[in-house]
Design an enzyme around this catalytic site. Structure first.
Site, PDB file in Angstrom:
ATOM      1  N   ASP A 268       0.860  -1.174   0.000  1.00  0.00           N
ATOM      2  CA  ASP A 268       0.000   0.000   0.000  1.00  0.00           C
ATOM      3  C   ASP A 268       0.907   1.239   0.000  1.00  0.00           C
ATOM      4  OD1 ASP A 268      -2.194   1.763   0.593  1.00  0.00           O
ATOM      5  OD2 ASP A 268      -1.509   1.707   2.687  1.00  0.00           O
ATOM      6  N   ASP A 270      -0.099   5.169   1.024  1.00  0.00           N
ATOM      7  CA  ASP A 270      -0.263   6.125   2.132  1.00  0.00           C
ATOM      8  C   ASP A 270      -0.363   5.411   3.481  1.00  0.00           C
ATOM      9  OD1 ASP A 270      -0.375   8.339   0.313  1.00  0.00           O
ATOM     10  OD2 ASP A 270      -2.425   7.738  -0.167  1.00  0.00           O
ATOM     11  N   ASN A 311      -5.122   3.166  -3.840  1.00  0.00           N
ATOM     12  CA  ASN A 311      -6.353   3.854  -4.246  1.00  0.00           C
ATOM     13  C   ASN A 311      -6.084   5.343  -4.255  1.00  0.00           C
ATOM     14  OD1 ASN A 311      -7.759   1.459  -4.265  1.00  0.00           O
ATOM     15  ND2 ASN A 311      -8.881   1.844  -2.356  1.00  0.00           N
ATOM     16  N   ARG A 371     -10.563  -0.670  -7.424  1.00  0.00           N
ATOM     17  CA  ARG A 371     -10.475  -0.001  -6.119  1.00  0.00           C
ATOM     18  C   ARG A 371     -10.381  -1.044  -5.000  1.00  0.00           C
ATOM     19  NH1 ARG A 371     -11.494   4.703  -3.217  1.00  0.00           N
ATOM     20  NH2 ARG A 371     -12.776   4.408  -1.361  1.00  0.00           N
TER      21      ARG A 371
HETATM   22 ZN   LIG Z   1     -10.563   1.669  -9.927  1.00  0.00          ZN
END
Ligand SMILES: [Zn+2]
Length: 429
Positions: A268, A270, A311, A371
């Site tokens: 990931d 952040d 994301n 997402r």
């Molecule tokens: Zn997407």
């Protein structure tokens, strides 16, 4: 497809170790057999169906020709172009022009590599490029030649070591492996007939591949880069030779060919790589978390690919533009690169499912498949890099990262009290 291998280089620094043999004949062992480095490469090409090979030779040409002969010993067909006087690294291509009737592979015998060339050829054909450059991230981008490309991977500029570079840039380095349509040789701005003759000062007129043939193709739409995490390393110095030998013996060189299943650690962004600041909109707010560089260096050294999946609904919300996001990612790659770490790839989801906000981009306001916690980004990476997801990991600081990993069939780590470095150390025991 024909393969031209430039095997005429002198290899001045490595010759301290091997004064009597040309660089392509320097031995290297996989732990069972010891063969000249070029022989391993020719065998790999043969096994992938590339059996028509032209070697351009100059320095200690006799020794190379004695070793490989007509190629039949290795089940290949080898021809030679002997440079009596140096023509630059591309001069031979013009002398060979008649033999080059369609796209050909052009490889540099100074590097040790194991590449799935059929995959690269497929990419070359899909993009309809005239030239495809093999590019990869390395652990010293700050003093390497950099390739800058647009989102479609069309090459925009080519910066040599000594050229000024932007503050932040993607870690994308030219590896010296190419697919070239020979028509580009007919379009260069040089007097082909004069190659090999003497100029008014008595110097032989040479051709430099990068400077005179490839760089002028920047921004023409004819040259694309092929980003790959496969193993390509120069062995031009005694230290690099030692590293390459070790990697070869341990099977690291061979394992990283994309014809083999890969293992990856998905990260990931952040809160995992950079300090969590909520929605990151301002590049100034991007700061690496302590220990992240060391963690990523461990991943780089492990043979696992390091791939970021993030994301970024700020795109759909109209709060950050795609070029701004690219610049934030360039900052990440630059900061990591300054300290010898690199990511192999990055995927982001620009979408967001809820409509009805001011400034939003309606076409990105969709319920997409990428997402997180949907596994779309990981599944795309698995396809792009032939990844075995069961032996891969997803690491993040949110429950949604863990769910994403589970949905993709990966092992997972949720960062709660530990940081990325501690988590990575645990994975590698
Ligand atoms: Zn997407």
């Amino acid at each position: 497809m024909k393969t031209v291998i430039m095997a005429g280089g002198k290899g001045t620094r490595i010759s301290e170790l091997f004064p009597d043999i040309p660089k392509p004949l320097i031995p290297i062992s996989n732990g069972i057999d010891t063969k000249p480095v070029l022989e391993w490469e020719i065998c790999s090409l043969r096994d992938q169906g590339f059996k028509d090979i032209i070697l351009t030779v100059s320095h200690m040409a006799d020794k190379i020709m004695d070793c490989f002969g007509d190629g039949s010993r290795l089940g290949t067909n080898i021809e030679y172009f002997i440079e009596d006087k140096p023509l630059g690294n591309a001069g031979a291509l013009f002398k060979l022009r008649e033999k080059l009737d369609s796209d050909f592979l052009l490889l540099n015998a100074d590097a040790v590599f194991e590449v799935d060339f059929n995959r690269m050829v497929k990419y070359h054909q899909e993009t309809r490029a005239q030239v495809t450059l093999f590019t990869h991230p390395n652990n010293h981008p700050y003093d390497s030649g950099l390739i800058i490309a647009d989102d479609n991977k069309q090459v925009q500029s080519w910066l040599a070591k000594e050229d000024n570079r932007p503050t932040y840039y993607k870690n994308r380095v030219n590896a010296g492996l190419h697919i070239i349509n020979p028509k580009v040789l007919d379009e260069v701005n040089i007097d082909i007939k004069k190659i090999g003759t003497e100029d008014e000062n008595g110097k032989t007129i040479k051709v430099d591949l990068d400077r005179q043939i490839l760089k002028p193709l920047c921004n023409t739409g004819k040259m694309f880069c092929y980003d790959s995490p496969e193993y390509v390393k120069d062995m031009g110095t005694p230290e690099r030779y030692k590293q390459v030998c070790q990697d070869f013996e341990y099977g690291i060189v061979q394992a990283k060919s994309l014809s083999n299943k890969q293992k990856a650690i998905f990260l990931d962004r952040d809160g995992t790589i950079n300090k969590y600041v909520g929605f990151l909109r301002d590049i100034e707010e991007f700061e690496l978390i302590d220990g992240v560089t060391e963690a990523i260096k461990l991943i780089n050294a492990s043979g696992y690919l390091c791939i970021v999946v993030t994301n970024q609904p700020v795109i759909a919300r109209g709060e950050v533009t795609v070029p701004e996001l690219t610049e934030i990612h360039n900052k990440m790659e630059t900061l990591l690169g300054q300290r010898g770490a690199y990511i192999d790839s990055l995927y982001y989801c620009p979408h967001h499912p809820h409509k009805g906000y001011e400034g939003e981009i309606p076409e990105l306001k969709i319920d997409c498949e990428c997402r997180k916690p949907k596994p779309g980004m990981i599944l795309k990476a698995a396809e792009d890099f032939n990844i075995d997801l069961q032996s891969s990991w997803m690491i993040g600081d949110g429950e949604s990262d863990v769910l994403t990993g589970e949905n993709a069939g990966c092992k997972t780590v949720l960062l709660t009290n530990e940081n990325l470095l501690e988590a990575v150390k645990k994975i590698f025991g």
